[in-house]
Design a protein around this motif. Structure first.
Motif: not given
Length: 350
Positions: A326-350
């Motif tokens: 269950x520890x694979x699905x922690x809230x901290x991992x989710x937040x890190x993965x989500x912020x990274x995904x948004x940052x990648x899309x921002x980089x692509x857009x720039x």
């Protein structure tokens, strides 16, 4: 605060100064997740819609989503299982949609929606669903990038919208749960609606000779209380977070009788060290390790689910190994993965 609400609360933590726009907001129900945040609602809020009645406003939701005032923002992150993806960003804005599922009632469960509609109103409901399907397809074109909560949702996004997406599993507050001393009862946790197949869970438990406790509220709860009076069925309704954690730690196993896109309850039970008995479809294939953290059943009927509930030695499952999964699905991992995904899309857009 069910799964989608808890997921959005973690999304909001990623950008603590960002304003929140939503179709409806019940501050008392979700205060723990959004206290102190700037929340703007749609005009539907003034119609007095509540948890038990908002479905009657179904035809109004598309326009309400379109009118949310988000056009002045450069980046929008939405959480959608139906209408939220239908916001209208300004020209050039980045809209990243975390999709729990394309709208189930119009794409996958339209027959269920029809069966729950009074017969005289079914022709009108058929027209409403067809109109929402067309609107939903158009809404998908205003999404820059999709994030799916599981493999089955990724596949549905591709099937319905013709779009690619990446998977980021929803967050689970695993630290809220800890192993306890298991008892004989099995547990169901979820909204009490038809597609959750609570009847199937109850029949499976009783056929296996086990008592069952059911946590959750919804339109099917009054009927279930009448039909199960005098049976070894404890319909608890909504419970506190502390009581839910206790129930998870004490149950013999959690039963998941329906197909979930992800299924946060299955991860919560494992965080409490308890195994899961589930239909072998959907999100449990990604969250439950068959034979190690639970039992996956190929058939979907009550008799098939009753078999492991009756015959399985749940004492053989190691709570430490279950909790580690269950520890694979922690809230901290989710937040890190989500912020990274948004940052990648921002980089692509720039």
């Amino acid at each position: 605060m069910r799964g989608a609400e808890r997921t959005f609360a973690e999304m909001a933590k990623c950008w603590p100064m960002a304003p929140i726009y939503t179709l409806l907001y019940d501050a008392d129900a979700v205060a723990e997740g959004f206290a102190g945040r700037e929340v703007t609602t749609s005009y539907l809020q003034h119609l007095g819609a509540r948890q038990g009645s908002f479905r009657y406003l179904l035809p109004l939701f598309p326009r309400a989503a379109e009118q949310l005032p988000v056009r002045d923002f450069d980046v929008i992150v939405s959480s959608s299982s139906a209408f939220a993806q239908g916001i209208r960003p300004g020209s050039g804005a980045l809209h990243i949609c975390y999709c729990h599922s394309p709208f189930r009632y119009v794409w996958f469960e339209d027959q269920r929606a029809m069966s729950e509609t009074p017969a005289p109103l079914r022709p009108l409901m058929r027209q409403i669903l067809a109109r929402i399907r067309r609107w939903d397809l158009e809404a998908s074109r205003h999404v820059t990038h999709y994030i799916a909560n599981s493999a089955i949702t990724r596949d549905r996004i591709a099937e319905i919208y013709g779009r690619e997406s990446e998977i980021i599993y929803p967050p689970v507050s695993v630290e809220r749960f800890s192993p306890g001393v298991p008892e004989d009862f099995v547990l169901f946790v979820g909204q009490i609606v038809r597609h959750k197949r609570v009847d199937t869970a109850i029949e499976a438990a009783l056929a296996a000779g086990r008592p069952i406790k059911v946590v959750g509220d919804g339109p099917e709860l009054p009927r279930l209380r009448v039909e199960n009076e005098g049976r070894d069925v404890d319909l608890l309704g909504n419970v506190s977070d502390a009581e839910l954690a206790s129930l998870y730690s004490r149950c013999a196993a959690l039963i998941v009788p329906n197909v979930e896109e992800f299924g946060i309850a299955a991860v919560e039970a494992q965080a409490a060290g308890r195994p899961v008995v589930a239909v072998n479809r959907g999100g449990v294939r990604e969250t439950v390790v068959d034979g190690l953290t639970g039992v996956l059943v190929d058939a979907e009927d009550a008799a098939a689910l009753a078999e492991p509930l009756r015959d399985e030695d749940f004492g053989r499952f190691d709570p430490i190994k279950i909790r580690a999964n269950a520890a694979r699905f922690s809230a901290a991992s989710f937040r890190q993965n989500l912020k990274s995904a948004v940052d990648r899309q921002l980089s692509v857009r720039r």
